[in-house]
Scaffold this active site. Structure first.
Site, PDB file in Angstrom:
ATOM      1  N   GLN A  32       2.364   1.846  -3.424  1.00  0.00           N
ATOM      2  CA  GLN A  32       1.366   2.413  -4.331  1.00  0.00           C
ATOM      3  C   GLN A  32       1.148   3.895  -4.040  1.00  0.00           C
ATOM      4  OE1 GLN A  32      -0.212   1.481  -6.984  1.00  0.00           O
ATOM      5  NE2 GLN A  32      -1.717   3.122  -7.105  1.00  0.00           N
ATOM      6  N   GLU A  33       1.196   4.252  -2.759  1.00  0.00           N
ATOM      7  CA  GLU A  33       0.952   5.637  -2.361  1.00  0.00           C
ATOM      8  C   GLU A  33       2.140   6.550  -2.676  1.00  0.00           C
ATOM      9  OE1 GLU A  33      -1.610   7.147  -1.328  1.00  0.00           O
ATOM     10  OE2 GLU A  33      -3.017   5.620  -0.669  1.00  0.00           O
ATOM     11  N   SER A  34       3.355   6.118  -2.313  1.00  0.00           N
ATOM     12  CA  SER A  34       4.495   7.054  -2.349  1.00  0.00           C
ATOM     13  C   SER A  34       5.762   6.494  -2.972  1.00  0.00           C
ATOM     14  CB  SER A  34       4.828   7.473  -0.915  1.00  0.00           C
ATOM     15  OG  SER A  34       5.339   6.359  -0.187  1.00  0.00           O
ATOM     16  N   TYR A  68      -6.312   1.075  -8.160  1.00  0.00           N
ATOM     17  CA  TYR A  68      -5.517   1.214  -6.935  1.00  0.00           C
ATOM     18  C   TYR A  68      -5.408  -0.130  -6.211  1.00  0.00           C
ATOM     19  CZ  TYR A  68      -4.541   2.970  -2.155  1.00  0.00           C
ATOM     20  OH  TYR A  68      -4.022   3.203  -0.909  1.00  0.00           O
ATOM     21  N   THR A  80       0.837  -1.206   0.000  1.00  0.00           N
ATOM     22  CA  THR A  80       0.000   0.000   0.000  1.00  0.00           C
ATOM     23  C   THR A  80       0.869   1.251   0.000  1.00  0.00           C
ATOM     24  OG1 THR A  80      -1.698  -1.204   1.246  1.00  0.00           O
ATOM     25  CG2 THR A  80      -1.864   1.203   1.202  1.00  0.00           C
TER      26      THR A  80
END
Length: 478
Positions: free
Chosen positions: A301-303, A428, A298
Site C-alpha cells: 500500500q505504501e510503495s 488506507y 502495508t
C-alpha cells in the site's frame, strides 16, 4: 329388584362414559452436551488455515456455543442435500452455512433470525457482453443443486419458459466462480457477498443482473422438537445484536471488500508472483510477532514494494518512512529495502503497543495502521469524538464512521490536534485489509499445492479421491 337392576345398569353406563386415558410417549429433547453445527466451506462461512478458523457463521457459532456453555463441533459438508438430511435426522443441531431465507426452506425447516443481507446476482467474466435481462444470455447458466439459486431460476422460468440451466452437485460456489474466471462456464448465480470477496483473487469476475434483493442470511433448525434451541438462539441473537456483534462481524468480513479496483487487483496479483519473492524473506524475518503478510500488505500500500519509492511529502522507501521517524527508530538508509522493512515493522509494533488495552486484539492492527497513516494523535482524537457521539471508541466499525469527520470544521475544531484526512485513513486501512486477505489466500493455495505434490500418489487410490485444490480445512468434510 327393579331398583337393584337400575343401579347396576346406571353404574355400567357411568363407567362406559368415563374418559379413558391413553398413555403416550412424549418426545423429550436431548440436553445438549455439545453444539453440532453443520456448515459449508467458504471465506464468509467457515474456513480453517494455519492461522485458525474464521468466517461469519463460524464466529457466531463460537459465541452461541459459549452462550449455551457447551463445546462447539463444526461438521463441514460438501453437499447441500446431505447437509439438509443430516439436520432432519438429528445428526446435527443447526445449519450455519450462509444460507438465505427462501419459501422452500421455510417449508422444510425453522429459520433463525437474520444475520446479514445479500443480493442474488448473475455472474459472468470480464470481456463478455453485459446482459440486459435474463433472456439476453450468450451461453449457459450453471448453479449448485439444492441451492436457493435453483428456486430463483424456477420462478423466473414461469415468466420465461425458454430459460434453462445446468445443476452441479460436486462443486461449491467458490469453484463455480473460479470456473467463470477460467472460461470453463459462461454464467452462474451467487450471493453478492461471495462475489465481493472472491473478486480480490479473481478480478475478472463481473456481477450483472440483480435477481433477488436484500435476502436475509439465516441459520436453519430442525422442523420439529427445536422449540428450546430456537428460544435460546433468539435470546442469544438479541443479546449480540444489542452488543454490536453483528455489526462488528459485518464490518470484519464485508466492510473492506465493497470497494473494488479491477486494474489494481490484477497488478497486485502480478506483483505477488514477480516482485514479492525478492522481499518475502525480509518480511518474514522482521515481522517478529506480527503476521508477515500484514507487514507485506502495508508495504505494498505504501510503495508497491518499490525500495526507491518517494512521495512529494518526502517519505521514502519500501515502508515510506519520514526522516524523523527513521531517525527515531535507528534507520540510516531509508532506500535500503531491509532497513526500511525493519524500521516499518518496529514503528507499526510501537503503534500497536501504544494503543489502549480496551481495544480488542482482533482490531488493534486496524487502529495501528490508521495511526501509521495519519498519526496516533489524530486517531485518539477520533476515539474521543466517537465517545462523545455515543459510539464505541474501541470498535473499528465505529471509528470508520468518525475518522472522515476530522476533515469537517464542525468536528475538528473541537479536537485537540485539529484537521486530519480521516477518509484517507479509512481507505488506507481497507486497502491493506484487502491486500492482506489476498496474500493469505495465495499463500494458502501455494501450501495446499505443495502438500498435494508431496503426497504419495498411491494414497489417493487407497483412501478415495484427492481433496479439492483450495480446501484449507484439516477436517474431513462429510
Amino acid at each position: 329388584m327393579t331398583r337393584f337392576l337400575f343401579a347396576i345398569i346406571l353404574g355400567f353406563l357411568l363407567t362406559a362414559c368415563q374418559q379413558v386415558t391413553v398413555e403416550e410417549t412424549e418426545y423429550v429433547p436431548h440436553k445438549l452436551t455439545e453444539l453440532r453445527v453443520g456448515t459449508l466451506y467458504g471465506p464468509q462461512i467457515y474456513m480453517t488455515s494455519g492461522q485458525g478458523n474464521s468466517g461469519f457463521d463460524y464466529d457466531m457459532a463460537v459465541l452461541f456455543a459459549e452462550y449455551l456453555d457447551v463445546p462447539l463441533k463444526m461438521v463441514p459438508y460438501t453437499n447441500r442435500a446431505e447437509l439438509y438430511d443430516a439436520l432432519k435426522k438429528n445428526e446435527i443441531d443447526i445449519i450455519a452455512a450462509g444460507m438465505t431465507e427462501t419459501p422452500a426452506r421455510r417449508e422444510q425447516f425453522r429459520l433463525g433470525p437474520p444475520l446479514y443481507r445479500v443480493n442474488q446476482v448473475l455472474v459472468y467474466r470480464e470481456g463478455m457482453p453485459t446482459p440486459k435481462d435474463i433472456t439476453d444470455l450468450k451461453g449457459k447458466i450453471t448453479v449448485i443443486a439444492d441451492s436457493s439459486f435453483v428456486e430463483t431460476l424456477t420462478q423466473l422460468q414461469k415468466r420465461h419458459p425458454t430459460l434453462v440451466w445446468d445443476q452441479v452437485t460436486d462443486k461449491d460456489s467458490e469453484e463455480l466462480l473460479a470456473m467463470i474466471a477460467n472460461k470453463e462456464i459462461d454464467y452462474t448465480i451467487a450471493d453478492s457477498s461471495s462475489v465481493q470477496i472472491n473478486r480480490r483473487y479473481l478480478p475478472d469476475l463481473r456481477s450483472g443482473l440483480v435477481l433477488e434483493e436484500k435476502l436475509d442470511v439465516v441459520w436453519l433448525l430442525p422442523p420439529t422438537h427445536s422449540d428450546g434451541l430456537m428460544s435460546q438462539l433468539l435470546a442469544f441473537w438479541h443479546q449480540e445484536k444489542l452488543a454490536g456483534t453483528l455489526d462488528h462481524l459485518n464490518e470484519k468480513y464485508f466492510g473492506h471488500v465493497k470497494r473494488f479496483d479491477y486494474i489494481d487487483t490484477r497488478a497486485f496479483l502480478r506483483a505477488i508472483e514477480t516482485v514479492l519473492p525478492r522481499y518475502r524473506q525480509l518480511f518474514e524475518t522482521h515481522a517478529g510477532d506480527l503476521d508477515w503478510r500484514k507487514l507485506a500488505a502495508t508495504s505494498y500500500q505504501e510503495s508497491h514494494w518499490n525500495p526507491n519509492a518517494r512521495s512529494p511529502t518526502g517519505v521514502r522507501g519500501m515502508m515510506m518512512l519520514t526522516q524523523p521517524t527513521a531517525k527515531e527508530i535507528g534507520i540510516t538508509n531509508r532506500l535500503d529495502a531491509e532497513e526500511s522493512i525493519r524500521g516499518g515493522a518496529a514503528y507499526l509494533r510501537d503503534m500497536i503497543n501504544r494503543l489502549p488495552e480496551s481495544i480488542p486484539e482482533s482490531q488493534r492492527m486496524w487502529f495501528a495502521l490508521a495511526s501509521y497513516n495519519i498519526g496516533y494523535a489524530h486517531v485518539e482524537d477520533a476515539r474521543k469524538l466517537a465517545e462523545s457521539m455515543e459510539l464505541n471508541p474501541n470498535a473499528w466499525r465505529d471509528l470508520k464512521k468518525v475518522l472522515p469527520l476530522l476533515q469537517k470544521r464542525k468536528y475538528y475544531q473541537k479536537t485537540r490536534y485539529g484537521y486530519a484526512r480521516g477518509s484517507e485513513a479509512v481507505h488506507y486501512v481497507d486497502s491493506i485489509r484487502r491486500y492482506y486477505d489476498t496474500l493469505v489466500w495465495v499463500d494458502n493455495q501455494s501450501k495446499q499445492q505443495n502438500s498435494d505434490e508431496e503426497e504419495p500418489s498411491d494414497l489417493a487410490s487407497e483412501d478415495g479421491p484427492a481433496p479439492v485444490p483450495g480446501t484449507l480445512s484439516p477436517d474431513k468434510p462429510k
